[in-house]
Motif scaffolding. Sequence first.
Motif, PDB file in Angstrom:
ATOM      1  N   ILE A 118       0.839  -1.191   0.000  1.00  0.00           N
ATOM      2  CA  ILE A 118       0.000   0.000   0.000  1.00  0.00           C
ATOM      3  C   ILE A 118       0.879   1.248   0.000  1.00  0.00           C
ATOM      4  O   ILE A 118       1.788   1.384   0.813  1.00  0.00           O
ATOM      5  CB  ILE A 118      -0.935   0.009   1.226  1.00  0.00           C
ATOM      6  CG1 ILE A 118      -1.818  -1.252   1.250  1.00  0.00           C
ATOM      7  CG2 ILE A 118      -1.783   1.276   1.251  1.00  0.00           C
ATOM      8  CD1 ILE A 118      -2.764  -1.388   0.090  1.00  0.00           C
ATOM      9  N   GLU A 119       0.580   2.170  -0.929  1.00  0.00           N
ATOM     10  CA  GLU A 119       1.328   3.411  -1.075  1.00  0.00           C
ATOM     11  C   GLU A 119       0.414   4.599  -0.796  1.00  0.00           C
ATOM     12  O   GLU A 119      -0.811   4.465  -0.814  1.00  0.00           O
ATOM     13  CB  GLU A 119       1.894   3.518  -2.500  1.00  0.00           C
ATOM     14  CG  GLU A 119       2.850   2.389  -2.871  1.00  0.00           C
ATOM     15  CD  GLU A 119       3.297   2.461  -4.311  1.00  0.00           C
ATOM     16  OE1 GLU A 119       2.756   3.322  -5.062  1.00  0.00           O
ATOM     17  OE2 GLU A 119       4.166   1.663  -4.702  1.00  0.00           O
ATOM     18  N   TRP A 159     -11.432  -2.597   2.112  1.00  0.00           N
ATOM     19  CA  TRP A 159     -10.556  -1.446   1.975  1.00  0.00           C
ATOM     20  C   TRP A 159      -9.642  -1.618   0.760  1.00  0.00           C
ATOM     21  O   TRP A 159      -9.460  -0.698  -0.044  1.00  0.00           O
ATOM     22  CB  TRP A 159      -9.728  -1.281   3.257  1.00  0.00           C
ATOM     23  CG  TRP A 159      -9.083   0.057   3.406  1.00  0.00           C
ATOM     24  CD1 TRP A 159      -9.540   1.117   4.115  1.00  0.00           C
ATOM     25  CD2 TRP A 159      -7.835   0.471   2.815  1.00  0.00           C
ATOM     26  NE1 TRP A 159      -8.667   2.181   4.003  1.00  0.00           N
ATOM     27  CE2 TRP A 159      -7.614   1.806   3.214  1.00  0.00           C
ATOM     28  CE3 TRP A 159      -6.890  -0.154   1.997  1.00  0.00           C
ATOM     29  CZ2 TRP A 159      -6.498   2.536   2.818  1.00  0.00           C
ATOM     30  CZ3 TRP A 159      -5.777   0.572   1.584  1.00  0.00           C
ATOM     31  CH2 TRP A 159      -5.582   1.902   1.999  1.00  0.00           C
ATOM     32  N   SER A 160      -9.075  -2.798   0.595  1.00  0.00           N
ATOM     33  CA  SER A 160      -8.138  -3.053  -0.494  1.00  0.00           C
ATOM     34  C   SER A 160      -8.805  -2.930  -1.854  1.00  0.00           C
ATOM     35  O   SER A 160      -8.224  -2.366  -2.796  1.00  0.00           O
ATOM     36  CB  SER A 160      -7.536  -4.459  -0.335  1.00  0.00           C
ATOM     37  OG  SER A 160      -6.539  -4.716  -1.286  1.00  0.00           O
ATOM     38  N   GLU A 161     -10.020  -3.438  -1.987  1.00  0.00           N
ATOM     39  CA  GLU A 161     -10.743  -3.308  -3.258  1.00  0.00           C
ATOM     40  C   GLU A 161     -10.982  -1.845  -3.612  1.00  0.00           C
ATOM     41  O   GLU A 161     -10.785  -1.420  -4.756  1.00  0.00           O
ATOM     42  CB  GLU A 161     -12.080  -4.034  -3.169  1.00  0.00           C
ATOM     43  CG  GLU A 161     -12.026  -5.515  -3.398  1.00  0.00           C
ATOM     44  CD  GLU A 161     -13.392  -6.057  -3.723  1.00  0.00           C
ATOM     45  OE1 GLU A 161     -13.642  -6.391  -4.895  1.00  0.00           O
ATOM     46  OE2 GLU A 161     -14.223  -6.136  -2.804  1.00  0.00           O
ATOM     47  N   SER A 162     -11.440  -1.070  -2.648  1.00  0.00           N
ATOM     48  CA  SER A 162     -11.705   0.344  -2.908  1.00  0.00           C
ATOM     49  C   SER A 162     -10.424   1.081  -3.285  1.00  0.00           C
ATOM     50  O   SER A 162     -10.420   1.929  -4.186  1.00  0.00           O
ATOM     51  CB  SER A 162     -12.331   0.989  -1.667  1.00  0.00           C
ATOM     52  OG  SER A 162     -13.580   0.405  -1.377  1.00  0.00           O
ATOM     53  N   TYR A 163      -9.351   0.762  -2.603  1.00  0.00           N
ATOM     54  CA  TYR A 163      -8.044   1.363  -2.894  1.00  0.00           C
ATOM     55  C   TYR A 163      -7.618   1.048  -4.322  1.00  0.00           C
ATOM     56  O   TYR A 163      -7.086   1.911  -5.037  1.00  0.00           O
ATOM     57  CB  TYR A 163      -7.038   0.835  -1.880  1.00  0.00           C
ATOM     58  CG  TYR A 163      -5.607   1.275  -2.071  1.00  0.00           C
ATOM     59  CD1 TYR A 163      -5.194   2.569  -1.725  1.00  0.00           C
ATOM     60  CD2 TYR A 163      -4.662   0.390  -2.563  1.00  0.00           C
ATOM     61  CE1 TYR A 163      -3.865   2.949  -1.888  1.00  0.00           C
ATOM     62  CE2 TYR A 163      -3.338   0.763  -2.720  1.00  0.00           C
ATOM     63  CZ  TYR A 163      -2.939   2.046  -2.388  1.00  0.00           C
ATOM     64  OH  TYR A 163      -1.629   2.421  -2.545  1.00  0.00           O
ATOM     65  N   PHE A 164      -7.880  -0.181  -4.774  1.00  0.00           N
ATOM     66  CA  PHE A 164      -7.525  -0.561  -6.142  1.00  0.00           C
ATOM     67  C   PHE A 164      -8.207   0.345  -7.153  1.00  0.00           C
ATOM     68  O   PHE A 164      -7.571   0.837  -8.102  1.00  0.00           O
ATOM     69  CB  PHE A 164      -7.905  -2.016  -6.415  1.00  0.00           C
ATOM     70  CG  PHE A 164      -7.843  -2.383  -7.879  1.00  0.00           C
ATOM     71  CD1 PHE A 164      -6.626  -2.653  -8.491  1.00  0.00           C
ATOM     72  CD2 PHE A 164      -8.999  -2.443  -8.644  1.00  0.00           C
ATOM     73  CE1 PHE A 164      -6.555  -2.982  -9.840  1.00  0.00           C
ATOM     74  CE2 PHE A 164      -8.942  -2.765  -9.989  1.00  0.00           C
ATOM     75  CZ  PHE A 164      -7.718  -3.037 -10.595  1.00  0.00           C
ATOM     76  N   TYR A 165      -9.516   0.561  -7.007  1.00  0.00           N
ATOM     77  CA  TYR A 165     -10.234   1.350  -8.003  1.00  0.00           C
ATOM     78  C   TYR A 165      -9.805   2.818  -7.970  1.00  0.00           C
ATOM     79  O   TYR A 165      -9.755   3.481  -9.020  1.00  0.00           O
ATOM     80  CB  TYR A 165     -11.743   1.202  -7.810  1.00  0.00           C
ATOM     81  CG  TYR A 165     -12.217  -0.152  -8.275  1.00  0.00           C
ATOM     82  CD1 TYR A 165     -12.332  -0.440  -9.628  1.00  0.00           C
ATOM     83  CD2 TYR A 165     -12.509  -1.167  -7.368  1.00  0.00           C
ATOM     84  CE1 TYR A 165     -12.736  -1.695 -10.071  1.00  0.00           C
ATOM     85  CE2 TYR A 165     -12.911  -2.420  -7.790  1.00  0.00           C
ATOM     86  CZ  TYR A 165     -13.024  -2.672  -9.146  1.00  0.00           C
ATOM     87  OH  TYR A 165     -13.415  -3.917  -9.583  1.00  0.00           O
ATOM     88  N   CYS A 207     -17.907   6.358  -2.064  1.00  0.00           N
ATOM     89  CA  CYS A 207     -16.671   5.724  -2.550  1.00  0.00           C
ATOM     90  C   CYS A 207     -15.675   5.472  -1.425  1.00  0.00           C
ATOM     91  O   CYS A 207     -14.483   5.253  -1.687  1.00  0.00           O
ATOM     92  CB  CYS A 207     -16.017   6.598  -3.623  1.00  0.00           C
ATOM     93  SG  CYS A 207     -16.943   6.684  -5.163  1.00  0.00           S
ATOM     94  N   ALA A 208     -16.140   5.501  -0.193  1.00  0.00           N
ATOM     95  CA  ALA A 208     -15.243   5.247   0.933  1.00  0.00           C
ATOM     96  C   ALA A 208     -14.991   3.749   1.092  1.00  0.00           C
ATOM     97  O   ALA A 208     -15.878   2.933   0.832  1.00  0.00           O
ATOM     98  CB  ALA A 208     -15.832   5.814   2.217  1.00  0.00           C
ATOM     99  N   PRO A 209     -13.804   3.370   1.560  1.00  0.00           N
ATOM    100  CA  PRO A 209     -13.484   1.947   1.761  1.00  0.00           C
ATOM    101  C   PRO A 209     -13.917   1.459   3.131  1.00  0.00           C
ATOM    102  O   PRO A 209     -13.238   0.627   3.746  1.00  0.00           O
ATOM    103  CB  PRO A 209     -11.963   1.947   1.626  1.00  0.00           C
ATOM    104  CG  PRO A 209     -11.550   3.253   2.218  1.00  0.00           C
ATOM    105  CD  PRO A 209     -12.634   4.239   1.834  1.00  0.00           C
TER     106      PRO A 209
END
Length: 383
Positions: free
Chosen positions: A58-59, A86-92, A284-286
């Motif tokens: 994660i960056e 959280w990870s899915e939302s971060y990807f998009y 759009c929050a994770p």
Amino acid sequence: MSIGAAVILGNEPGSFPHSVLAERHPAIIGQVREAFPYGPEQHRALDALLDNCTKGAIEPLPGESWAEWGIGGYLGQSWFDVPWLWSESYFYRRLLDAVGYFGDGPWRGIDPFRPSKLAELDSPETDQELAALDELAALPADERGAALVHGSLWGNRADLGFRLSDGEAEGRDAVPDLVADDSDRLWALLDGVGTLCLIADNAGRELVPDLLLLAHLLEHGRVERAVLHVKPYPYYVSDATTADVVDALRRLLRAPGEASAYGRRLWGAMADGRLQVRAHAFSCAPLPYADMPDDLRAELGGAALTVLKGDLNYRRLVGDRWWPPTTPFADVTAYFPGPVAALRTLKSDVITGLDGRTEAALDAAEGRRWRTSGTHALLQVRP
């Protein structure tokens, strides 16, 4: 909300969440790469994202929202070791950065998923579904309403992201079943008083039946006003934005017969304020809805009913955790500020509100596949 159940992660090889991170996300990068004639800058950024999401950590992300949404606690960790939601939302969000959606260049604001959304909206399957409205018109209003609820519920099977990993889901002969059905509670809450908030999920062939349902409820006085919550920017491949609402309305207007009449009624309802569109940043929050900000909590708390569509919204509603399937739906949604309903086809492991016999029968017949195959659905209500 009780937090006794463990948060779902994506770090178990062979699990559904792991397959999404390891297989679906790379496939989506490939789909987006081919959707537009992106230049070398976008291609380099997509290559970097592909490498990072499968093997990296994660960056940081620009902007204040992600600081509020917990990114500081996950920096340097593997994508597979942080909460899957959280990870899915971060990807998009990272995908939109890669194609320049938020940048100052010519690709600013260009939805990378738009070609797929429009192709689905203009498909022969959509033509057939809209033509069926002509036959539906002959039914009594109550029967028509029940049919439109089920159309909205099963329309979720058109989710484009889901079809990337399970392309045969819509072609099976098996008749999918409801594993929980609170239809009577739903209609009891739609008594003609107040505002209905519908938190949309996907665009295209799912958003159209959502709009048809809202048109019916407004026309027949089941609600005084409807508020359609969509995403403020593209999200999760096929999630609906305001532009997708406009595309869906125009699709209805250019269709023949009853479909066009629905489109005109919806257009008029937007013009006079009985139907409004919202695009809150928290969409759009994770994070789960238990963490919603005060302004959104106040709005949903003032609604006669909030309906959440789709699998992602269900995960956010109940918390993306390994709940025992018999955990009462009312318990995990007790925090919600007003009456709430979930309409969802099952495409992930999280599930609540089942009785023990239903769970046992599903497990015996299908193992764990019934949770993720999209062949089962639920309609759950907490008054």
